[in-house]
Each structure stands twice: as C-alpha cells, then as structure tokens.
Design a protein around this motif. Structure first.
Motif, short mmCIF file in Angstrom:
data_model
loop_
_atom_site.label_atom_id
_atom_site.label_comp_id
_atom_site.label_asym_id
_atom_site.label_seq_id
_atom_site.Cartn_x
_atom_site.Cartn_y
_atom_site.Cartn_z
N LEU A 2 0.83 -1.20 0.00
CA LEU A 2 0.00 0.00 0.00
C LEU A 2 0.87 1.26 0.00
CD1 LEU A 2 -2.90 1.13 0.23
CD2 LEU A 2 -2.58 1.10 2.72
N ILE A 4 1.50 4.96 0.77
CA ILE A 4 1.02 6.01 1.67
C ILE A 4 2.00 7.18 1.60
CG2 ILE A 4 0.46 6.63 4.05
CD1 ILE A 4 -0.03 3.66 4.60
N LEU A 29 5.18 2.74 12.07
CA LEU A 29 4.84 2.15 10.77
C LEU A 29 6.05 1.50 10.12
CD1 LEU A 29 2.50 4.96 9.38
CD2 LEU A 29 1.82 2.76 10.37
N TRP A 33 5.31 -2.35 9.94
CA TRP A 33 4.60 -2.64 8.69
C TRP A 33 5.40 -2.27 7.45
CZ3 TRP A 33 1.27 -5.72 10.53
CH2 TRP A 33 0.59 -5.45 11.73
N GLU A 36 4.40 -4.06 4.33
CA GLU A 36 3.05 -3.87 3.81
C GLU A 36 2.79 -2.45 3.32
OE1 GLU A 36 -0.34 -5.52 5.81
OE2 GLU A 36 0.92 -6.80 7.05
N PHE A 37 3.48 -1.48 3.91
CA PHE A 37 3.26 -0.08 3.56
C PHE A 37 4.51 0.53 2.94
CE2 PHE A 37 0.23 0.23 7.45
CZ PHE A 37 -0.75 -0.47 6.75
N ILE A 39 5.96 3.94 2.37
CA ILE A 39 5.69 5.28 2.88
C ILE A 39 6.67 6.30 2.27
CG2 ILE A 39 5.60 6.74 4.95
CD1 ILE A 39 4.82 4.24 6.52
N HIS A 330 -2.73 -0.04 11.37
CA HIS A 330 -2.69 -0.98 10.25
C HIS A 330 -4.09 -1.20 9.68
CE1 HIS A 330 -2.95 -5.13 8.62
NE2 HIS A 330 -1.77 -4.85 8.08
N TYR A 333 -5.62 2.07 7.97
CA TYR A 333 -5.13 2.37 6.62
C TYR A 333 -5.70 1.41 5.59
CZ TYR A 333 -1.63 5.83 8.13
OH TYR A 333 -1.00 6.95 8.61
#
Length: 340
Positions: A2, A4, A29, A33, A36-37, A39, A330, A333
């Motif tokens: 994802l 962000i 974050l 994560w 998964e993210f 950023i 988590h 988002y």
C-alpha cells in the motif's frame, strides 16, 4: 504493498507535541509494517492514501491535485484550542481559523487524538461518520522507567539536589500550558525543585511571551528552565522527577503525559473534561493552583499515594502501548484504502 504519502512539517519546529506524535507514528509504521506499507514523505506522485499531519498552504493546494488517493487529515488542534498558544492580530486569527476548517473539510476522512473533538468537528459541519478516534502513544524503547540508583545519578549529572522533592513540567512555555501557575507554585514552595523542560517554540508570537520571558531569564532559585530538551534526553527528566505536573488549560492528547506514564512517573493534571475522556483514573486531578498546592502537600509526604500513582502510570502506558496502536493504524489504513 500500500502506497502512503505523509505530508508533514511537524518536526520542523522543536519542542511541540505534534512533532513528537508524527515521529512516533512514522517510527511505528516503519518498524511494524515496512513489508506492507510503502511510505513516502512530502512527495506529490500517485498515492493510495495521502495523510496530512500539518496544514501548510502547499499541502492544502495539493489536495486539488489528481492521484492523491484517499485524503486523511490528522486533527491536532481546532480554532478554539489555539487560544492561549499564539498571539496573532484578530484579523489574521480569523483568516487562519477559516483556513483551518477549510483544510479539514478538504479531507475524505479525519483522525482525532481525542474523542471530545468529534462533536466540535460536527459543529463545523463535518460528519461524525467521517471521523475516527485514534489515540497518541509513545515507545517504551524511548521512554522507560530507570532504577532508583540511575535516577539519583542523573540528578547529580544534571546538577539537581538528590534529596529534594522534584516536580517536572514539559512543553512549550506559554499561557495555555499553565506555565504561570507552575511558576506560582515554585514561588510558594522554595524547598521543592521545579523544572520546566521546554521553550518558546514560536518565539515572540507566543501568548504571554514578554511576562514569561522575564521569569525564564530570572527564575526563582528553585525553578529551572533547561530549554527545549532533545527528545532522546527527555527520558532522563521524567526519571529524575518525583511528580509530573501539567497545569494546561487546554490540551488534545498531550504526548508529555504519555511519556510520563511510560516512565512510571506519577502524574498531576488540571481537571479537564478532555482528560476524563481518555485517561480517567490514571492521574491525580486538581481544579486550580490552590488545589494543585493541596495535592502536592499531600503527595510529597505520602509514599503510598505516590506508589499508587506510579502503578496507575504503568497501567496507562500498557493501554497506550505501541503494539496495540500498531494494529489499530494498520487496520485503519487498509480500511481507508478500500474506501478510496
């Protein structure tokens, strides 16, 4: 993964809670994560989620750009909560207030750090369904309780009497923070060491600057102003203190209180409705400066009472732990990405 994008200038001004909250979230974050993210910070490319932490004009303009994805606004303050913080000419204050609400209305969803903000946002015609409450948190890796031996060593290192009862306050030096009451209590209690860690983050436009600057430059012998303390050294101050006192008249979800909790430091706060909504039962409340004096008199001669507040602080730090908030962010988002 994802995508962000964080839009923030929160860490550009030292010594303010908004910056601390932003840095804590970024670290959380990236720690929990990162797989998964993806950023990015202050980038204007395509993103599934754009999370706005501060209300800078360039960020406002970016909300009109394509490919911003789901726009999330982080509400750390409202027009009414700025009173007592900055002293701006009334026309400029009115313009800024309108701009602030306009910024929030550009968002697809709002995150508040205190649930008492939700009805206030509704009064500005922002739907309750578009607002989520997610509290602040601090990391135990940065703010933790030290041994009694280490606490005494720190007092020696920083030049404070090892035997004196010590009361700590932290944050910007301004009227809203109740610093005049902190000063008054120091004058009433010459046998107690008072320390306020913080400074004038916004300089001369700080409300009450002239009067407060005079005291900061020439404080009573038992009152210390070490200035804006680097975040990695703040843990030392919480551990040196016997009691943390925040006499603010208006707060959101003060990072300083969470930092004190995380260090096991007993907490005394002005009795505010917003505290009852988020941390009721974890601190001692006082209605005004005379009541604060009464509570200080009671606690300094009451080891059992201090131990009780210490234990409550430890419990509070578990409720607002990094692990719990990592899961909350988590899930938030991922849900917002689905709605984007």
């Amino acid at each position: 993964m994802l995508n962000i994008t964080m839009f923030s200038k929160a860490d550009s001004v030292k010594g303010q809670g908004v910056g601390s909250a932003y840095l804590e979230l970024m670290r959380l974050l990236q720690t929990h994560w990162q797989d998964e993210f993806n950023i990015k910070i202050n980038r204007y490319g395509r993103s599934a989620i754009s999370h706005y932490h501060t209300v800078n004009p360039m960020f406002y303009l970016s909300t009109f750009m394509p490919n911003r994805g789901r726009k999330i606004g982080y509400v750390h303050f409202l027009p009414e909560t700025l009173e007592g913080s900055l002293k701006l000419p009334k026309p400029f204050q009115a313009i800024f207030n309108r701009y602030l609400i306009s910024f929030y209305k550009r968002m697809d969803h709002i995150v508040v750090v205190n649930p008492t903000f939700i009805p206030k946002l509704e009064a500005y015609n922002i739907s309750r369904a578009d607002v989520t409450y997610i509290p602040n948190f601090v990391s135990k890796r940065e703010f933790y309780e030290m041994t009694k031996k280490k606490q005494l060593q720190l007092r020696q290192k920083y030049g404070y009497d090892q035997d004196k009862f010590m009361i700590l306050g932290t944050g910007q030096i301004q009227d809203r923070k109740g610093v005049p009451d902190f000063i008054e209590l120091a004058r009433r209690n010459p046998d107690i060491q008072f320390v306020w860690a913080g400074g004038f983050s916004f300089g001369r436009i700080t409300d009450g600057y002239q009067e407060l600057k005079q005291v900061v430059d020439n404080p009573p012998a038992n009152l210390s102003f070490p200035g804006i303390v680097d975040r990695e050294k703040l843990v030392d101050y919480y551990n040196m203190a016997d009691l943390f006192l925040l006499p603010s008249y208006n707060e959101l979800f003060p990072m300083s209180v969470l930092e004190a909790f995380s260090c096991g430091t007993p907490v005394l706060l002005r009795d505010l409705d917003l505290y009852r909504a988020i941390i009721d039962g974890y601190y001692q409340a006082a209605s005004d400066v005379d009541d604060m004096q009464k509570q200080i008199d009671h606690l300094r001669d009451n080891p059992a009472g201090m131990q009780f507040l210490h234990d409550k602080a430890v419990l509070a730090s578990k409720d607002y732990s990094e692990e719990r908030l990592a899961r909350i962010w988590h899930d938030f988002y991922l849900q917002q990405a689905k709605e984007g």
